[in-house]
Design an enzyme around this catalytic site. Structure first.
Site, PDB file in Angstrom:
ATOM      1  N   VAL A   1      -4.088   8.986   6.044  1.00  0.00           N
ATOM      2  CA  VAL A   1      -5.423   8.888   5.450  1.00  0.00           C
ATOM      3  C   VAL A   1      -5.784  10.284   4.927  1.00  0.00           C
ATOM      4  O   VAL A   1      -5.482  11.297   5.587  1.00  0.00           O
ATOM      5  CB  VAL A   1      -6.451   8.418   6.511  1.00  0.00           C
ATOM      6  CG1 VAL A   1      -7.877   8.513   5.983  1.00  0.00           C
ATOM      7  CG2 VAL A   1      -6.132   6.981   6.939  1.00  0.00           C
TER       8      VAL A   1
ATOM      9  N   ARG B   1     -12.856   7.899  10.331  1.00  0.00           N
ATOM     10  CA  ARG B   1     -13.950   7.019   9.915  1.00  0.00           C
ATOM     11  C   ARG B   1     -13.481   5.573   9.870  1.00  0.00           C
ATOM     12  O   ARG B   1     -14.079   4.753   9.172  1.00  0.00           O
ATOM     13  CB  ARG B   1     -14.484   7.454   8.555  1.00  0.00           C
ATOM     14  CG  ARG B   1     -15.211   8.773   8.596  1.00  0.00           C
ATOM     15  CD  ARG B   1     -15.984   8.996   7.321  1.00  0.00           C
ATOM     16  NE  ARG B   1     -16.886  10.116   7.457  1.00  0.00           N
ATOM     17  CZ  ARG B   1     -16.592  11.365   7.084  1.00  0.00           C
ATOM     18  NH1 ARG B   1     -15.425  11.631   6.566  1.00  0.00           N
ATOM     19  NH2 ARG B   1     -17.468  12.325   7.236  1.00  0.00           N
TER      20      ARG B   1
ATOM     21  N   GLU C   1       8.254   6.117  15.142  1.00  0.00           N
ATOM     22  CA  GLU C   1       8.598   7.429  15.697  1.00  0.00           C
ATOM     23  C   GLU C   1       7.529   8.405  15.234  1.00  0.00           C
ATOM     24  O   GLU C   1       7.049   8.298  14.102  1.00  0.00           O
ATOM     25  CB  GLU C   1       9.946   7.916  15.147  1.00  0.00           C
ATOM     26  CG  GLU C   1      11.132   7.149  15.645  1.00  0.00           C
ATOM     27  CD  GLU C   1      12.142   6.894  14.539  1.00  0.00           C
ATOM     28  OE1 GLU C   1      11.987   7.458  13.437  1.00  0.00           O
ATOM     29  OE2 GLU C   1      13.071   6.114  14.768  1.00  0.00           O
TER      30      GLU C   1
ATOM     31  N   ASN D   1       2.236  15.718  17.347  1.00  0.00           N
ATOM     32  CA  ASN D   1       1.227  15.136  16.445  1.00  0.00           C
ATOM     33  C   ASN D   1       0.181  14.364  17.248  1.00  0.00           C
ATOM     34  O   ASN D   1       0.144  13.129  17.261  1.00  0.00           O
ATOM     35  CB  ASN D   1       1.908  14.236  15.408  1.00  0.00           C
ATOM     36  CG  ASN D   1       0.965  13.818  14.285  1.00  0.00           C
ATOM     37  OD1 ASN D   1      -0.253  14.028  14.374  1.00  0.00           O
ATOM     38  ND2 ASN D   1       1.516  13.230  13.236  1.00  0.00           N
TER      39      ASN D   1
ATOM     40  N   TYR E   1      -2.285   5.912  17.610  1.00  0.00           N
ATOM     41  CA  TYR E   1      -1.381   4.819  17.992  1.00  0.00           C
ATOM     42  C   TYR E   1      -1.726   4.259  19.377  1.00  0.00           C
ATOM     43  O   TYR E   1      -1.698   3.046  19.590  1.00  0.00           O
ATOM     44  CB  TYR E   1       0.076   5.301  17.966  1.00  0.00           C
ATOM     45  CG  TYR E   1       0.574   5.690  16.592  1.00  0.00           C
ATOM     46  CD1 TYR E   1       0.284   4.902  15.474  1.00  0.00           C
ATOM     47  CD2 TYR E   1       1.332   6.833  16.395  1.00  0.00           C
ATOM     48  CE1 TYR E   1       0.743   5.250  14.209  1.00  0.00           C
ATOM     49  CE2 TYR E   1       1.796   7.191  15.130  1.00  0.00           C
ATOM     50  CZ  TYR E   1       1.492   6.396  14.047  1.00  0.00           C
ATOM     51  OH  TYR E   1       1.942   6.737  12.797  1.00  0.00           O
TER      52      TYR E   1
HETATM   53  C1  LIG Z   1      -3.153   9.131  12.116  1.00  0.00           C
HETATM   54  C2  LIG Z   1      -4.179   8.829  11.011  1.00  0.00           C
HETATM   55  C3  LIG Z   1      -3.533   7.921   9.959  1.00  0.00           C
HETATM   56  C4  LIG Z   1      -5.418   8.124  11.640  1.00  0.00           C
HETATM   57  O1  LIG Z   1      -6.269   7.696  10.584  1.00  0.00           O
HETATM   58  P1  LIG Z   1      -7.864   7.737  10.730  1.00  0.00           P
HETATM   59  O2  LIG Z   1      -8.448   6.987   9.597  1.00  0.00           O
HETATM   60  O3  LIG Z   1      -8.312   9.151  10.898  1.00  0.00           O
HETATM   61  O4  LIG Z   1      -8.085   6.976  12.122  1.00  0.00           O
HETATM   62  P2  LIG Z   1      -9.333   6.043  12.535  1.00  0.00           P
HETATM   63  O5  LIG Z   1     -10.600   6.698  12.118  1.00  0.00           O
HETATM   64  O6  LIG Z   1      -9.100   4.663  12.046  1.00  0.00           O
HETATM   65  O7  LIG Z   1      -9.221   6.099  14.127  1.00  0.00           O
HETATM   66  C5  LIG Z   1      -9.115   4.924  14.936  1.00  0.00           C
HETATM   67  C6  LIG Z   1      -9.015   5.371  16.382  1.00  0.00           C
HETATM   68  O8  LIG Z   1      -7.790   6.103  16.596  1.00  0.00           O
HETATM   69  C7  LIG Z   1      -8.030   7.189  17.514  1.00  0.00           C
HETATM   70  N1  LIG Z   1      -7.890   8.462  16.833  1.00  0.00           N
HETATM   71  C8  LIG Z   1      -7.910   8.690  15.496  1.00  0.00           C
HETATM   72  N2  LIG Z   1      -7.755  10.010  15.245  1.00  0.00           N
HETATM   73  C9  LIG Z   1      -7.649  10.617  16.431  1.00  0.00           C
HETATM   74  C10 LIG Z   1      -7.491  11.978  16.827  1.00  0.00           C
HETATM   75  N3  LIG Z   1      -7.446  12.975  15.924  1.00  0.00           N
HETATM   76  N4  LIG Z   1      -7.399  12.263  18.150  1.00  0.00           N
HETATM   77  C11 LIG Z   1      -7.459  11.265  19.071  1.00  0.00           C
HETATM   78  N5  LIG Z   1      -7.630   9.954  18.759  1.00  0.00           N
HETATM   79  C12 LIG Z   1      -7.717   9.637  17.452  1.00  0.00           C
HETATM   80  C13 LIG Z   1      -9.464   7.025  18.008  1.00  0.00           C
HETATM   81  O9  LIG Z   1      -9.473   6.169  19.138  1.00  0.00           O
HETATM   82  C14 LIG Z   1     -10.114   6.331  16.806  1.00  0.00           C
HETATM   83  O10 LIG Z   1     -11.290   5.576  17.130  1.00  0.00           O
HETATM   84  P3  LIG Z   1     -12.715   6.340  17.248  1.00  0.00           P
HETATM   85  O11 LIG Z   1     -12.835   7.261  16.062  1.00  0.00           O
HETATM   86  O12 LIG Z   1     -13.710   5.206  17.224  1.00  0.00           O
HETATM   87  O13 LIG Z   1     -12.680   7.114  18.543  1.00  0.00           O
HETATM   88  C15 LIG Z   1      -4.694  10.172  10.375  1.00  0.00           C
HETATM   89  O14 LIG Z   1      -5.048  11.070  11.399  1.00  0.00           O
HETATM   90  C16 LIG Z   1      -3.685  10.855   9.468  1.00  0.00           C
HETATM   91  O15 LIG Z   1      -3.572  10.531   8.280  1.00  0.00           O
HETATM   92  N6  LIG Z   1      -2.935  11.830  10.006  1.00  0.00           N
HETATM   93  C17 LIG Z   1      -1.982  12.598   9.175  1.00  0.00           C
HETATM   94  C18 LIG Z   1      -0.754  11.778   8.838  1.00  0.00           C
HETATM   95  C19 LIG Z   1       0.060  11.449  10.077  1.00  0.00           C
HETATM   96  O16 LIG Z   1       0.259  12.278  10.952  1.00  0.00           O
HETATM   97  N7  LIG Z   1       0.509  10.179  10.135  1.00  0.00           N
HETATM   98  C20 LIG Z   1       1.310   9.704  11.250  1.00  0.00           C
HETATM   99  C21 LIG Z   1       2.735  10.105  11.157  1.00  0.00           C
HETATM  100  S1  LIG Z   1       3.560   9.318   9.803  1.00  0.00           S
END
Ligand SMILES: CC(C)(COP(=O)(O)OP(=O)(O)OC[C@H]1O[C@@H](n2cnc3c(N)ncnc32)[C@H](O)[C@@H]1OP(=O)(O)O)[C@@H](O)C(=O)NCCC(=O)NCCS
Length: 172
Positions: A98, A105, A130, A135, A142
């Protein structure tokens, strides 16, 4: 209330999304950066390994409201994407990301929920992935989505070298 989630639409990725998807991917330090052809290949339903590729389309900035009575809506652009392989009864979440300004969000949750719904409809019962052991944002995401750690692969990643955590979720 979350200002972005109600305005998010999830749809299939198209070739026209590839440049924006690569732009988001290039801004990540912890996620794999694929060459353009890999994203385009992911859209090929006749590929040897079929894939499911989704994008989240959302406003470019959180629409927090405005003092003006009729504020112009923010333009909607691709703000996230997810790609999984599709080998029922299993699938592998190969990448999910994202755009940094709208993380935490609910966009990632919506992307994953849409992906899981489509995977289940094709007979997938287990989703694997994986992730770099460092991270923590992704691991938190996850775990919140119901994945559990099933193993660890030492030195799996390069640049920098790092272990991979293996995770899995059963798709009810
Ligand atoms: C991982 C990723 C896709 C999550 O997307 P996001 O839109 O920020 O996540 P969401 O807002 O839908 O979060 C859903 C839930 O996940 C958990 N969560 C999300 N980000 C988190 C963080 N930084 N730390 C701990 N928990 C987290 C929380 O429980 C969250 O719910 P809440 O906000 O109500 O507490 C985003 O952080 C990202 O793009 N990271 C960089 C790319 C990456 O590392 N991808 C994975 C490897 S390929």
């Amino acid at each position: 209330m979350n200002p972005v989630e109600p305005q998010v639409q999830i749809r299939r990725m198209t070739a026209a999304d590839a440049d924006r998807v690569m732009e988001i991917a290039a801004s990540l330090s912890a996620a794999p950066v694929w060459p353009r052809y890999a994203y385009v290949d992911a859209l090929d339903s006749a590929a040897a390994v079929p894939r499911l590729a989704l994008v989240a389309v959302a406003p470019s900035a959180p629409n927090q409201g405005s003092s003006r009575p009729n504020p112009a809506p923010s333009p909607a652009i691709v703000q996230g994407f997810a790609v999984s392989s599709l080998l029922p009864p299993r699938a592998e979440l190969e990448t999910i990301a994202v755009a940094a300004p709208i993380r935490r969000r609910g966009v990632g949750r919506l992307l994953l929920a849409a992906l899981v719904a489509e995977l289940k409809a094709t007979g997938v019962r287990e989703l694997l992935l994986e992730v770099r052991a460092s991270n923590q944002p992704a691991i938190g995401f996850y775990l919140a989505a119901g994945f559990v750690q099933t193993g660890r692969r030492a030195g799996y990643y390069a640049h920098p070298e790092e272990d991979a955590l293996l995770m899995s979720a059963r798709l009810g």
